[in-house]
Each structure stands twice: as C-alpha cells, then as structure tokens.
Write a protein that holds these residues in place. Structure first.
Motif, PDB file in Angstrom:
ATOM      1  N   TYR A  37       0.875  -1.177   0.000  1.00 30.02           N
ATOM      2  CA  TYR A  37       0.000   0.000   0.000  1.00 30.02           C
ATOM      3  C   TYR A  37       0.908   1.220   0.000  1.00 30.02           C
ATOM      4  O   TYR A  37       1.777   1.347   0.868  1.00 30.02           O
ATOM      5  N   LEU A  38       0.729   2.085  -0.977  1.00 32.62           N
ATOM      6  CA  LEU A  38       1.494   3.330  -1.029  1.00 32.62           C
ATOM      7  C   LEU A  38       0.599   4.446  -0.511  1.00 32.62           C
ATOM      8  O   LEU A  38      -0.484   4.682  -1.058  1.00 32.62           O
ATOM      9  N   ILE A  39       1.032   5.100   0.558  1.00 23.73           N
ATOM     10  CA  ILE A  39       0.241   6.196   1.146  1.00 23.73           C
ATOM     11  C   ILE A  39       1.050   7.480   1.053  1.00 23.73           C
ATOM     12  O   ILE A  39       2.133   7.592   1.639  1.00 23.73           O
ATOM     13  N   TYR A  50      -1.366   8.959   8.736  1.00 22.24           N
ATOM     14  CA  TYR A  50      -0.763   8.223   9.853  1.00 22.24           C
ATOM     15  C   TYR A  50      -1.720   7.159  10.390  1.00 22.24           C
ATOM     16  O   TYR A  50      -1.334   5.996  10.569  1.00 22.24           O
ATOM     17  N   PHE A  51      -2.948   7.534  10.650  1.00 22.92           N
ATOM     18  CA  PHE A  51      -3.901   6.580  11.234  1.00 22.92           C
ATOM     19  C   PHE A  51      -4.242   5.446  10.272  1.00 22.92           C
ATOM     20  O   PHE A  51      -4.405   4.297  10.688  1.00 22.92           O
ATOM     21  N   LEU A  52      -4.335   5.764   8.976  1.00 27.52           N
ATOM     22  CA  LEU A  52      -4.608   4.714   8.002  1.00 27.52           C
ATOM     23  C   LEU A  52      -3.417   3.763   7.898  1.00 27.52           C
ATOM     24  O   LEU A  52      -3.584   2.531   7.905  1.00 27.52           O
ATOM     25  N   ALA A  53      -2.208   4.320   7.817  1.00 29.99           N
ATOM     26  CA  ALA A  53      -1.002   3.487   7.728  1.00 29.99           C
ATOM     27  C   ALA A  53      -0.905   2.577   8.945  1.00 29.99           C
ATOM     28  O   ALA A  53      -0.621   1.377   8.821  1.00 29.99           O
ATOM     29  N   ARG A  71       2.006  -4.391   4.146  1.00 26.46           N
ATOM     30  CA  ARG A  71       3.216  -3.623   3.859  1.00 26.46           C
ATOM     31  C   ARG A  71       2.798  -2.228   3.416  1.00 26.46           C
ATOM     32  O   ARG A  71       1.949  -2.094   2.528  1.00 26.46           O
ATOM     33  N   VAL A  72       3.399  -1.223   4.005  1.00 27.26           N
ATOM     34  CA  VAL A  72       3.043   0.161   3.680  1.00 27.26           C
ATOM     35  C   VAL A  72       4.295   0.958   3.343  1.00 27.26           C
ATOM     36  O   VAL A  72       5.269   0.973   4.108  1.00 27.26           O
ATOM     37  N   ILE A  95     -13.330   7.546  10.075  1.00 25.66           N
ATOM     38  CA  ILE A  95     -12.768   7.808   8.739  1.00 25.66           C
ATOM     39  C   ILE A  95     -11.942   6.617   8.274  1.00 25.66           C
ATOM     40  O   ILE A  95     -12.091   6.118   7.156  1.00 25.66           O
ATOM     41  N   VAL A  96     -11.065   6.132   9.148  1.00 19.87           N
ATOM     42  CA  VAL A  96     -10.160   5.036   8.790  1.00 19.87           C
ATOM     43  C   VAL A  96     -10.940   3.747   8.541  1.00 19.87           C
ATOM     44  O   VAL A  96     -10.644   3.007   7.594  1.00 19.87           O
ATOM     45  N   GLU A  97     -11.940   3.476   9.356  1.00 17.21           N
ATOM     46  CA  GLU A  97     -12.749   2.265   9.158  1.00 17.21           C
ATOM     47  C   GLU A  97     -13.415   2.287   7.779  1.00 17.21           C
ATOM     48  O   GLU A  97     -13.388   1.295   7.043  1.00 17.21           O
TER      49      GLU A  97
END
Length: 343
Positions: free
Chosen positions: A14-16, A25-28, A37-38, A239-241
C-alpha cells in the motif's frame, strides 16, 4: 470488509502519500497492524508543527512492514522511481496542501501539491497500473450549497475557496484518467475530521492551544447562536474504518471512478461542539475549562453548514460513522493533556 484483505495485504504494498499527516498516519497504522506492507511518502512541510509529524512517523517506524520516503509528490521523476521500485497494488493519495483560509495566503502551495502532485500520481498509476487509487477530496467541494444533507450527486461547480477548487479538480482529473486508462479510482469527500494527533490548524486543536496559552478564541459566526454554523464532525477512527473497507472495493463499469462522502451524518452546532470540548478538557485536566470567546464575521471561503449524506458509503461497504463528539473529543483532550504535558 473484503475477507481476503488480511491475506492480500501481506503480499501487496500500500502506497500512502501524506503518511506523516493526520489521516495518513492513522490509516497506515491500521494497515500495518493488520500485517500489510506500507510505503509512506511525505515532504514534511512546515504548514504546521513538524514535531507532530515526526512523532507520528516514529510510531509507524516501529512496524517492520513500514518504509518511509521523504519526498514531494510534485517531483515527478521521484514519484515514478517510487512506483517502479515498490510496485504498489493500492495507492492512497492523502498528500495535499490543506486548509481553506491558508489558500488565500499561499495559493502557490495548493497548485503545486494538489494539482501538479495529484497529476503526477495519476501519471504514475497510468504507467504502473494499480488495483485501486483512493484519493482525498473534501466536503468543501459543496461550496455554499443550501440543500442538506450533501449528496454525491449534488451540483459542485461553485467552490468558494481555492482549496475547494483544487479538490473538485482532483475529482475531474481522476474521472478523466479512469475513462482514458481504466484506472479504478475512488475519491473521498472528508467532512471535518478530528481526533488525537490531529491537525493543529483545525479549530478544536487551535481553541485548545489558545486556552492553555491564556488567549481568547475567535469564533467566526457573528455571535449568531440561532443560525449558528453546523459542521459534520467526523472522528478519525470512523474515517479510517470507512477507508479500509473501501480499499478492497474498487469501482468497475465503463468508467471505474466513484466518489463517496465520509462524514458523521449528524451535524452539530459549532457552539455545541465548543461546549463539548470545554467539558472534555475539564475532565482531562481535573479543573473547569471555559474559553474566553470573541465573535467575528464569517471568513471568506468558510461555509455555513456541512452535512454528509452517507447512504452511498453505507450501501457500498455497510458502514456508517457512529462516534459521538463527546466520546471523540474526550479522546482528543486526554491525548492533548498527556502529549503536551499539561499541568
């Protein structure tokens, strides 16, 4: 959520972009906790306190699956090299110059990051195909629309700030690239995101800073408590969910592009939100907290109400944000008092 998400997440990257930012940050962290893997990109600009960005990154670096690259998405060759090296399966573009009012002071930053930067991400997805591109739009695209709640099908051609105009442009650019190059892309219209480790330029954070500095807070609603501003405040975990569920839900069809609202679907009066923040800080500090308030006219670019219709999101992934402002603000207040070592 996609039942294969855990298994798939361990084999794909996953590229953030904007990984040191609030939502990034919270999503990663959430993906890393699931064993994914981020690869994170951020230019660590000084729009707000860089110490907070580094504090977020330090937490992410504790995960073996995290790789960080300090770079700017407006640097096209650098973006292409990252795609070539890490071969991301899913790209989440959260790098952007944020803030409505700041776009009046520094428009160059918005064109560079939000337009050129996003164009570079689209180009990279064109030449290095991905399963899904998810990108940040904003509730600001609705401008001064009077019809509420705001639905994704509403007319959004009258932005009232340059920031909003860049976000609307992102949606148009993504739609075009999806049409031309079959890039599955999803735009997310975020509604006033708040929570611990949030952005210091957001009102709730700024009000808290001012209180502990012994300064009054400025409220831009003309002191109008009857027709007070309404905001759809959305807690970061919600938001992240919603985002995690959407990552494995790439759009199909002739033009594989779609847009979703992610909001609380429960707007609150600004003054009610401020009262809830005072109460949360009172509990966190063990003493009564009351802000000294100065009321001023609405600023250019501000809108009187934001209110998300979240029906499409619910229909797509079965999720509706539910964190109350009392619960969310308490978590923020507890974090703030601990992080800044408030006596």
């Amino acid at each position: 959520m996609n039942p294969n998400h855990q298994e798939a997440g361990q084999t794909k990257t996953y590229l953030i972009t904007g990984a040191a930012g609030f939502i990034g940050y919270f999503l990663a962290r959430r993906l890393l906790e699931q064993g994914c893997r981020v690869t994170g990109i951020d230019n660590i600009n000084d729009y707000y306190d860089v110490n907070l960005k580094y504090a977020r990154l330090e937490q992410l670096k504790q995960f073996d699956g995290f790789t960080f690259i300090k770079n700017d998405i407006s640097d096209k060759p650098a973006v292409f090299k990252i795609f070539e090296r890490y071969k991301p399966g899913v790209v989440v573009n959260l790098a952007a110059q944020a803030g409505v009012r700041y776009s009046l002071e520094n428009p160059d930053a918005y064109m560079q990051s939000n337009i050129i930067g996003f164009y570079n991400i689209l180009e990279a997805c064109r030449y290095h195909p991905v399963e899904h591109l998810v990108y940040a739009s904003s509730s600001s695209v609705y401008g001064a629309n009077r019809k509420v709640p705001f639905a994704e099908t509403d007319f959004v051609d009258h932005p009232v700030s340059l920031y909003a105009a860049t976000k609307k442009s992102n949606e148009l650019m993504a739609h075009t690239y999806s049409h031309l190059y079959r890039i599955p892309a999803t735009g997310l219209r975020f509604f006033t995101v708040y929570g611990p480790m949030g952005r210091p330029d957001m009102a709730y954070f700024g009000f808290t800073d001012k209180y502990f500095r012994g300064e009054p807070i400025r409220i831009f609603n003309n002191g109008d408590f009857v027709n007070d501003l309404y905001r759809d405040f959305t807690y970061i975990d919600d938001i992240v969910e919603g985002m995690v569920r959407l990552l494995g839900h790439a759009p199909g069809g002739a033009v594989p592009h779609t847009v979703y609202n992610i909001g609380n679907n429960k707007p609150e009066k600004l003054m009610v939100f401020i009262a809830a923040l005072e109460q949360a800080l009172s509990r966190a500090t063990g003493r009564e907290v009351v802000f000294d308030k100065i009321f001023e006219p609405l600023k250019p670019g501000d809108v009187p109400a934001t209110y998300a219709d979240t029906g499409l999101l619910q229909e797509a992934v079965g999720f509706k944000p539910e964190t109350s402002i009392e619960e969310g603000l308490q978590r923020f207040a507890d974090w703030y008092v601990e992080y800044y070592k408030v006596e």
